[in-house]
Enzyme design. Sequence first.
Site, PDB file in Angstrom:
ATOM      1  N   ALA A   1      -0.662  30.928 -14.797  1.00 46.98           N
ATOM      2  CA  ALA A   1      -1.693  30.573 -13.824  1.00 46.98           C
ATOM      3  C   ALA A   1      -1.069  30.151 -12.504  1.00 46.98           C
ATOM      4  O   ALA A   1      -1.599  30.446 -11.431  1.00 46.98           O
ATOM      5  CB  ALA A   1      -2.569  29.454 -14.381  1.00 46.98           C
TER       6      ALA A   1
ATOM      7  N   LYS B   1       5.136  25.302 -14.920  1.00 48.41           N
ATOM      8  CA  LYS B   1       5.590  26.693 -14.954  1.00 48.41           C
ATOM      9  C   LYS B   1       4.688  27.474 -15.904  1.00 48.41           C
ATOM     10  O   LYS B   1       4.934  27.552 -17.114  1.00 48.41           O
ATOM     11  CB  LYS B   1       7.051  26.760 -15.389  1.00 48.41           C
ATOM     12  CG  LYS B   1       8.006  26.116 -14.376  1.00 48.41           C
ATOM     13  CD  LYS B   1       9.455  26.279 -14.783  1.00 48.41           C
ATOM     14  CE  LYS B   1      10.396  25.596 -13.800  1.00 48.41           C
ATOM     15  NZ  LYS B   1      10.378  26.204 -12.459  1.00 48.41           N
ATOM     16  N   THR B   2       3.622  28.046 -15.349  1.00 45.98           N
ATOM     17  CA  THR B   2       2.634  28.771 -16.143  1.00 45.98           C
ATOM     18  C   THR B   2       2.284  30.084 -15.460  1.00 45.98           C
ATOM     19  O   THR B   2       2.527  30.265 -14.259  1.00 45.98           O
ATOM     20  CB  THR B   2       1.338  27.948 -16.314  1.00 45.98           C
ATOM     21  OG1 THR B   2       0.716  27.783 -15.023  1.00 45.98           O
ATOM     22  CG2 THR B   2       1.631  26.580 -16.921  1.00 45.98           C
TER      23      THR B   2
ATOM     24  N   CYS C   1      -3.085  24.811 -17.837  1.00 48.40           N
ATOM     25  CA  CYS C   1      -2.582  24.809 -19.201  1.00 48.40           C
ATOM     26  C   CYS C   1      -3.757  24.647 -20.151  1.00 48.40           C
ATOM     27  O   CYS C   1      -4.225  23.527 -20.394  1.00 48.40           O
ATOM     28  CB  CYS C   1      -1.584  23.669 -19.388  1.00 48.40           C
ATOM     29  SG  CYS C   1      -0.744  23.722 -20.986  1.00 48.40           S
TER      30      CYS C   1
ATOM     31  N   CYS D   1       5.030  26.430 -19.610  1.00 48.28           N
ATOM     32  CA  CYS D   1       3.796  25.862 -20.139  1.00 48.28           C
ATOM     33  C   CYS D   1       4.063  24.635 -20.995  1.00 48.28           C
ATOM     34  O   CYS D   1       4.275  24.720 -22.209  1.00 48.28           O
ATOM     35  CB  CYS D   1       2.991  26.869 -20.933  1.00 48.28           C
ATOM     36  SG  CYS D   1       1.354  26.210 -21.370  1.00 48.28           S
TER      37      CYS D   1
ATOM     38  N   ASP E   1       8.663  31.027 -12.744  1.00 48.99           N
ATOM     39  CA  ASP E   1       9.468  30.059 -13.486  1.00 48.99           C
ATOM     40  C   ASP E   1      10.813  29.761 -12.840  1.00 48.99           C
ATOM     41  O   ASP E   1      11.403  28.712 -13.087  1.00 48.99           O
ATOM     42  CB  ASP E   1       9.705  30.560 -14.919  1.00 48.99           C
ATOM     43  CG  ASP E   1       8.424  30.635 -15.734  1.00 48.99           C
ATOM     44  OD1 ASP E   1       7.415  30.048 -15.304  1.00 48.99           O
ATOM     45  OD2 ASP E   1       8.437  31.288 -16.790  1.00 48.99           O
TER      46      ASP E   1
END
Length: 526
Positions: free
Chosen positions: A423, A420-421, A455, A276, A412
């Site tokens: 979601a 990289k989240t 984000c 994130c 990730d």
Amino acid sequence: MTIRTLNPMLRVSPQIDPADVAGLAASGVRSIVCNRPDGEEAGQPVAADIAAAAEAHGLRFSHIPVVPGRMGETDAAAMARALAELPGPVLAYCRSGARSEQLADMAAARGADGQVARYDVVVIGGGSAGLATAASILRRRPGVSLAIVEPSEEHFYQPGFTMVGGGIFAAEATRRGEAGLIPKGAEWIRDEATAFDPVLDRVTLAGGRVIGYRALVVCPGLKLDWEAIPGLAQALGADGVTSNYRYDLAPYTDRLVRRFRGGRALFTQPPMPIKCAGAPQKAMYLSCHRWERAGLLGQADVQFHTATPSLFGVAAYVPALKGYIARYGIDLQLESRLVAIDGAAKVALFEQRRGDAVRRVEERFDMIHVVPPQVAPEFIASSPLAGPSGFVAVDEATLRHPVFANVFALGDVAATTNAKTAAAARKQAPVAALNVLASLDGAGPVAAYDGYGSCPLTVEAGRIVLAEFGYGGKLLPTFPKWLIEGTRPSRLSWLLKAKILPPVYWHGMLRGREWLAAPRPIGSGG
């Protein structure tokens, strides 16, 4: 007598005497395995005497005698069956303990039937990506044999850590037991992967066991490299040094911000990739908003040091963020990377690029929120699955490995260029699930991932800039502009973050419910 603990359920030792059994029972041992033939040397207690002592103290006993240098598949199979059937912890012994340890390693590479355990699907990692993918697979095809390899007994809702540091969520609300989240029909292997053999379709686990697969899903997350910044690991949690990237430290962030009465507050962001990319800023904005409401912002010297050349990677969201940088009076330092910290002295060292020149600057602080560099786990980076970055090489759309067609990666650890989240993992999981099932059927990938990531940038308590974008920075809003204009602060986006997304995570994503995450068939366009 020296006893070695190989894992929580197995110990090995040199030869024991009947008189030792009472102490073993008192220490928690519930079963004993003798791996030594009787009469191997003079004065050696016979197995029958140990068995009698074990029975007298309520312990189970098994005799699996093996000769040094002659251990074979039959011995390993017998040991595997014994370890599967006997109540643990088990103590195995021989003359020195070495024979028992070797036999235990051989047994661990097999199932209770003496064969390498093989599954249709093995999922490495029981975090958000792993659980969501496993659940999506099993909802579509309940009969699939699927194992999830995950050593941790706790699961964390990591998107909530920022809210904990902001004094909005309680830390406990972001943590649940892993056991209660394992999808129905999945086998949870409480171990960690250490090596891959994608040619033989096998994974080696830390406990020595080897498991096979028809399809492999790799999603163990990334490594927070605290040691990469000298002094950081030792400084965390004291002297005003904190990070929302750890469950145990997010409450410390909250305490520091609440007790702040003025001084210098530093916030840092390392080079990409990180979990994130907006999280370092979220911590800063929420802190500044609390100080603003308390009338303390004028006494705060706030600096944001980011190693990146811009405030945010997608230009459409930068104007709104710069508005808050100005509102809170934040000193924005681009291309400024934290390279060392002395917590006791309250000094941080930054390496800054200014044109072609690079300089080092020391900054004193009263509090500092640090985001560590983030890299692929070592067992991934050193594996045949890794790409040049160390992360798992995959096709960005299908999430399939470019060499090993039955290997997929997401979350990730995947070497994709999306944010990289959580979601992103929510959108990737159904794609991976469909493509894994197609692989089991002998077909090629059928679904594609568009790089979606979200984000929610918490610019103040009650307002969020909802950044949603895909590969190449393409804006991918979920909602129409009349409802949520993602490039501007929104109260509705705050409601989404604070009230709606946590239950969607726990009861939707992790259960394989693909709300607003329907996979896109290959060739369907954007």
